[in-house]
Design a protein around this motif. Sequence first.
Motif, PDB file in Angstrom:
ATOM      1  N   LEU A  69      -0.858   3.018   5.457  1.00 38.44           N
ATOM      2  CA  LEU A  69       0.578   2.873   5.202  1.00 38.44           C
ATOM      3  C   LEU A  69       1.323   2.597   6.503  1.00 38.44           C
ATOM      4  O   LEU A  69       2.201   1.723   6.550  1.00 38.44           O
ATOM      5  CB  LEU A  69       1.101   4.143   4.532  1.00 38.44           C
ATOM      6  N   ARG A  70       0.974   3.321   7.553  1.00 40.22           N
ATOM      7  CA  ARG A  70       1.613   3.091   8.858  1.00 40.22           C
ATOM      8  C   ARG A  70       1.392   1.660   9.326  1.00 40.22           C
ATOM      9  O   ARG A  70       2.322   0.987   9.792  1.00 40.22           O
ATOM     10  CB  ARG A  70       1.063   4.086   9.892  1.00 40.22           C
ATOM     11  N   LEU A  71       0.165   1.171   9.224  1.00 43.62           N
ATOM     12  CA  LEU A  71      -0.130  -0.197   9.646  1.00 43.62           C
ATOM     13  C   LEU A  71       0.665  -1.215   8.847  1.00 43.62           C
ATOM     14  O   LEU A  71       1.177  -2.199   9.388  1.00 43.62           O
ATOM     15  CB  LEU A  71      -1.627  -0.473   9.515  1.00 43.62           C
ATOM     16  N   MET A  72       0.791  -0.985   7.544  1.00 45.56           N
ATOM     17  CA  MET A  72       1.520  -1.919   6.683  1.00 45.56           C
ATOM     18  C   MET A  72       2.973  -2.070   7.112  1.00 45.56           C
ATOM     19  O   MET A  72       3.481  -3.181   7.265  1.00 45.56           O
ATOM     20  CB  MET A  72       1.476  -1.432   5.221  1.00 45.56           C
ATOM     21  N   ILE A  73       3.639  -0.940   7.314  1.00 51.36           N
ATOM     22  CA  ILE A  73       5.076  -1.015   7.574  1.00 51.36           C
ATOM     23  C   ILE A  73       5.366  -1.521   8.989  1.00 51.36           C
ATOM     24  O   ILE A  73       6.337  -2.237   9.205  1.00 51.36           O
ATOM     25  CB  ILE A  73       5.767   0.333   7.294  1.00 51.36           C
ATOM     26  N   VAL A  74       4.504  -1.183   9.944  1.00 45.31           N
ATOM     27  CA  VAL A  74       4.717  -1.674  11.309  1.00 45.31           C
ATOM     28  C   VAL A  74       4.478  -3.179  11.369  1.00 45.31           C
ATOM     29  O   VAL A  74       5.243  -3.923  12.004  1.00 45.31           O
ATOM     30  CB  VAL A  74       3.797  -0.932  12.297  1.00 45.31           C
ATOM     31  N   ARG A  75       3.445  -3.649  10.701  1.00 44.13           N
ATOM     32  CA  ARG A  75       3.150  -5.080  10.697  1.00 44.13           C
ATOM     33  C   ARG A  75       4.210  -5.877   9.946  1.00 44.13           C
ATOM     34  O   ARG A  75       4.351  -7.086  10.151  1.00 44.13           O
ATOM     35  CB  ARG A  75       1.769  -5.322  10.096  1.00 44.13           C
ATOM     36  N   ALA A  76       4.953  -5.202   9.067  1.00 40.12           N
ATOM     37  CA  ALA A  76       6.022  -5.880   8.343  1.00 40.12           C
ATOM     38  C   ALA A  76       7.303  -5.957   9.156  1.00 40.12           C
ATOM     39  O   ALA A  76       8.293  -6.542   8.706  1.00 40.12           O
ATOM     40  CB  ALA A  76       6.293  -5.155   7.024  1.00 40.12           C
ATOM     41  N   GLY A  77       7.306  -5.384  10.351  1.00 39.44           N
ATOM     42  CA  GLY A  77       8.458  -5.485  11.226  1.00 39.44           C
ATOM     43  C   GLY A  77       9.335  -4.262  11.310  1.00 39.44           C
ATOM     44  O   GLY A  77      10.369  -4.284  11.992  1.00 39.44           O
ATOM     45  N   PHE A  78       8.961  -3.195  10.637  1.00 42.06           N
ATOM     46  CA  PHE A  78       9.749  -1.971  10.700  1.00 42.06           C
ATOM     47  C   PHE A  78       9.415  -1.196  11.984  1.00 42.06           C
ATOM     48  O   PHE A  78       8.344  -1.385  12.574  1.00 42.06           O
ATOM     49  CB  PHE A  78       9.445  -1.079   9.487  1.00 42.06           C
ATOM     50  N   PRO A  79      10.323  -0.315  12.410  1.00 44.04           N
ATOM     51  CA  PRO A  79       9.995   0.540  13.567  1.00 44.04           C
ATOM     52  C   PRO A  79       8.782   1.401  13.240  1.00 44.04           C
ATOM     53  O   PRO A  79       8.519   1.713  12.072  1.00 44.04           O
ATOM     54  CB  PRO A  79      11.255   1.405  13.740  1.00 44.04           C
ATOM     55  N   GLU A  80       8.049   1.797  14.278  1.00 43.50           N
ATOM     56  CA  GLU A  80       6.889   2.664  14.036  1.00 43.50           C
ATOM     57  C   GLU A  80       7.354   4.096  13.783  1.00 43.50           C
ATOM     58  O   GLU A  80       8.117   4.657  14.570  1.00 43.50           O
ATOM     59  CB  GLU A  80       5.921   2.642  15.217  1.00 43.50           C
ATOM     60  N   PRO A  81       6.890   4.697  12.705  1.00 43.09           N
ATOM     61  CA  PRO A  81       7.295   6.076  12.401  1.00 43.09           C
ATOM     62  C   PRO A  81       6.492   7.086  13.214  1.00 43.09           C
ATOM     63  O   PRO A  81       5.427   6.767  13.747  1.00 43.09           O
ATOM     64  CB  PRO A  81       6.977   6.207  10.911  1.00 43.09           C
TER      65      PRO A  81
END
Length: 306
Positions: A202-214
């Motif tokens: 899930l972390r990889l998905m959202i970071v690769r989509a351009g969101f800030p890293e949580p």
Amino acid sequence: MSRRRSLPPTLAQRPFATADALTNGLGEWRLRADDLARPFHGVRVTHPFLPTVDGLAFAYATLMPAEQFFSHLTAAHLLGLRLPERPDLTSLHVSTPAPGRAPRRRGVIGHQLATSVPLVTVGGGLRCSGPVATWIMLGATLSLDDLIVMGDGLIGRQNPLASMSELEVAVAAQAGCPGASRLRETLSHLRPRTDSARETMLRLMIVRAGFPEPFVNHEIRNEYGAFVALGDLAYPEYRVLLEYDGGDHRTDEKQFHRDIDRLDDVMELGWRVIRVNKSLMARPPSLFGKLRTALIAAGWSGANPS
């Protein structure tokens, strides 16, 4: 018709080498009986025998020379590392350091290693390559994401098997070897303190989509500093929390109620909680839309994620 001879207790309760059976006075005819399975040439085990990785490993271990050990995906399974979603575990991976020769046997993928590696014993006596060595071995065959998931597991929050510095040292020692560049790339994506493979994915998905890293497993506290909850993937600046729901609570009613209370406490502090499951992860536009809406409502003005 002659009565089938019972096996000695020492042979009936575990896989055994046919040579041991002959030493115990059993004849060739007894070893050909249909109450015995033949997982490998020279090995017998009483029925019922299920050819699982563990079962096959115990069977092969009866013949394994002292210099051999389970490695690669077989070791990863036996060690309980985070595996690819559909790992090929149909054959056992067995290694030996040079100058020993790689084993050749039906159902076994043999490897000759240039150097010796740290070994551990698991599952009642099975010799395996150590956790870090196993991860390093898989650098040449696993995908980048599978290596990240497994690596995150090695430095996970609960019962970590390695530290980040140990992984860095191990990767540096692989310079010039197959998989070295992929392992170096993997290091930059690893994050300590994860709890599950899905959390990493899930972390990889959202970071690769351009969101800030949580933040991973962020401690959420109230205005007095009291601990409230540990959030899977958190944006404390925006008070947005992504919680992966693996469905474990469905079989544990107490855990189900604890999760409800925990997330309710978090929301009372003004956090927006997005619960993510396997179904939502399979629909990235929906997942990204929820996250984008929550972050923008909290003041995020970053670039549009893809």
